[in-house]
Design an enzyme around this catalytic site. Structure first.
Site, PDB file in Angstrom:
ATOM      1  N   ASP A 119      54.402 122.886  26.609  1.00 48.58           N
ATOM      2  CA  ASP A 119      54.083 122.785  28.031  1.00 48.58           C
ATOM      3  C   ASP A 119      54.115 121.345  28.525  1.00 48.58           C
ATOM      4  O   ASP A 119      54.658 121.052  29.596  1.00 48.58           O
ATOM      5  CB  ASP A 119      52.694 123.401  28.278  1.00 48.58           C
ATOM      6  CG  ASP A 119      52.285 123.351  29.735  1.00 48.58           C
ATOM      7  OD1 ASP A 119      52.679 124.257  30.488  1.00 48.58           O
ATOM      8  OD2 ASP A 119      51.585 122.390  30.125  1.00 48.58           O
ATOM      9  N   ALA A 129      53.758 125.508  32.852  1.00 47.41           N
ATOM     10  CA  ALA A 129      55.071 125.844  32.293  1.00 47.41           C
ATOM     11  C   ALA A 129      54.959 127.019  31.326  1.00 47.41           C
ATOM     12  O   ALA A 129      55.777 127.943  31.354  1.00 47.41           O
ATOM     13  CB  ALA A 129      55.676 124.628  31.603  1.00 47.41           C
ATOM     14  N   ASP A 130      53.945 127.005  30.479  1.00 45.29           N
ATOM     15  CA  ASP A 130      53.737 128.104  29.539  1.00 45.29           C
ATOM     16  C   ASP A 130      53.490 129.428  30.262  1.00 45.29           C
ATOM     17  O   ASP A 130      54.160 130.428  30.008  1.00 45.29           O
ATOM     18  CB  ASP A 130      52.535 127.804  28.640  1.00 45.29           C
ATOM     19  CG  ASP A 130      52.933 127.153  27.320  1.00 45.29           C
ATOM     20  OD1 ASP A 130      54.033 127.454  26.814  1.00 45.29           O
ATOM     21  OD2 ASP A 130      52.156 126.353  26.796  1.00 45.29           O
ATOM     22  N   ILE A 131      52.485 129.440  31.135  1.00 43.49           N
ATOM     23  CA  ILE A 131      52.122 130.690  31.802  1.00 43.49           C
ATOM     24  C   ILE A 131      53.220 131.104  32.783  1.00 43.49           C
ATOM     25  O   ILE A 131      53.546 132.290  32.898  1.00 43.49           O
ATOM     26  CB  ILE A 131      50.772 130.551  32.527  1.00 43.49           C
ATOM     27  CG1 ILE A 131      49.661 130.247  31.508  1.00 43.49           C
ATOM     28  CG2 ILE A 131      50.445 131.820  33.300  1.00 43.49           C
ATOM     29  CD1 ILE A 131      49.470 131.322  30.455  1.00 43.49           C
ATOM     30  N   ALA A 143      55.891 132.740  30.819  1.00 38.60           N
ATOM     31  CA  ALA A 143      55.475 134.087  30.416  1.00 38.60           C
ATOM     32  C   ALA A 143      55.679 135.084  31.548  1.00 38.60           C
ATOM     33  O   ALA A 143      56.189 136.190  31.340  1.00 38.60           O
ATOM     34  CB  ALA A 143      54.010 134.071  29.982  1.00 38.60           C
TER      35      ALA A 143
END
Length: 399
Positions: free
Chosen positions: A142, A170-172, A175
């Site tokens: 991230d 960025a991660d979420i 997802a």
């Protein structure tokens, strides 16, 4: 109760850490049968993360990203372990993986390999920078995605050091984009019988969040800069200092601006040539903040939030996470729930982020212990105890 919308959908979660596991948990919350395929030994890296210990070996982070899953530990470096994954993929609807680009292909477990045995499979790869391009082979987390996508260039205050967003956007974000693309591909495969490959990356997802900033650059030719809590499209729309701390407010159109000046008793600002239009207020944002805080500093933040809201002007307090979860609204929205766990007892989990009226998401399974469901999963493949023991001897389940 009606069956959940993804009941009967088989998902292979070949993921670790955040973006992939979170995406798979969202599918599990809506009814999918999610089989978490983990490396033997420690399992998903997140099991041992966060720097503080629970009663058992799994971190609170793992427990909040892996409910509604079953776990099997497979050594994918062994032929026996790979063979088990191939068998699991034969009737799977979705496989999501977040290994480094090319790693699954080198193991003989890439999309083309599994498509040959299951044409309807939707195969989603999540990575830092995508499967193509000069940065594809870089390790991507991230922080790197926020830095290299431009997000960090507009986060923080002018002239300050680099600042990342406080939550892993960025991660979420990746997802969420991966889930929407995966479900779209799954719906398509239901009609055509043909799955497809989905390439989702943290870098692309972070850039996709930059609509206002990117449009500002394209429209003006000037790279956007950090603005603290302010907004590049309108002003005032930011945190303001009161007599006892900060609160947020937004008079983000001309009608609200006029109303604000009346409510706080600053009719002089309506006549000030620096502030007569949104464009001018943006040009003189710093001076506008100074003028407004002269008045806001006369009363505490709760007074201003209540006063502005009563007048129809958007405003709110700046809450800590404990305050947000314990607020009347946080409780009403059920944003904290507790689930049963065989080692931890009652475990707090973040509540479901969306509410379906007819088929609300459910917690059907606790976050799994490492390899907890191996026998159950293998039995469903038709493997008897002797065959399972033979796989164990061949190194399928251990390093």
């Amino acid at each position: 109760m009606n069956p959940l919308p993804l009941q009967g959908v088989k998902v292979l979660d070949v993921c670790q850490v955040m973006a992939g596991p979170y995406a798979c948990m969202l599918l599990g919350d809506l009814g999918a049968d999610v089989i978490k395929v983990e490396p033997p030994g420690g399992g998903d890296q997140t099991r041992g993360s966060m720097g503080f210990k629970m009663k058992g070996p799994d971190s609170m982070g793992f427990l909040n990203m892996n409910r509604n899953k079953r776990s099997i530990a497979l050594n994918l470096k062994s032929k026996a372990g790979r063979d088990v994954l191939v068998q699991l993929a034969r009737d799977a609807d979705i496989l999501i993986e977040n290994y480094r680009p090319g790693a699954m292909k080198r193991l003989g477990l890439g999309y083309d390999d599994l498509k040959a045995i299951n044409p309807k499979l939707v195969y989603t790869s999540i990575s830092g920078f995508g499967q193509t391009g000069p940065w594809a082979d870089r390790p991507g987390f991230d922080l790197m995605a926020q830095a290299m996508s431009g997000v960090m260039s507009v986060t923080g205050y002018p002239g300050g050091p680099p600042v990342k967003a406080g939550v892993p956007v960025a991660d979420i974000g990746c997802a969420l984009f991966a889930v929407y693309a995966t479900l779209a591909a799954y719906i398509g495969a239901k009609g055509s019988g043909q799955g497809q490959y989905v390439d989702a990356s943290l870098f692309d997802s972070a850039i996709a969040f930059s609509i206002w900033d990117t449009c500002d650059w394209w429209g003006t030719g000037k790279p956007p800069q950090p603005l603290g809590t302010s907004n590049k499209m309108t002003a005032p729309y930011q945190a303001m200092r009161s007599s006892d701390g900060y609160f947020v407010m937004g008079a983000n159109n001309q009608k609200l601006w006029q109303l604000l000046c009346n409510v706080i008793g600053r009719l002089d600002l309506l006549a000030d040539e620096r502030f007569t239009t949104i464009s001018l207020r943006l040009q003189h944002r710093a001076e506008l903040e100074v003028e407004l805080e002269k008045t806001f500093a006369l009363q505490p933040k709760d007074y201003w939030v209540d006063t502005l809201l009563a007048a129809g002007i958007p405003a709110g307090p700046i809450l800590t996470y404990p305050e947000a979860f314990e607020s009347e609204h946080g409780k009403a929205r059920q944003m904290r729930m507790e689930i049963d766990h065989p080692i931890e007892g009652k475990v707090p989990n973040i509540g479901f982020p969306v509410k379906l009226g007819g088929t609300p998401a459910q917690v059907r399974r606790h976050p799994p212990l490492l390899g907890e469901h191996r026998a159950e999963i293998l039995s469903q493949l038709g493997l008897n105890a002797a065959q399972q023991a033979e796989l164990e001897q061949q190194g399928a389940f251990a390093v």
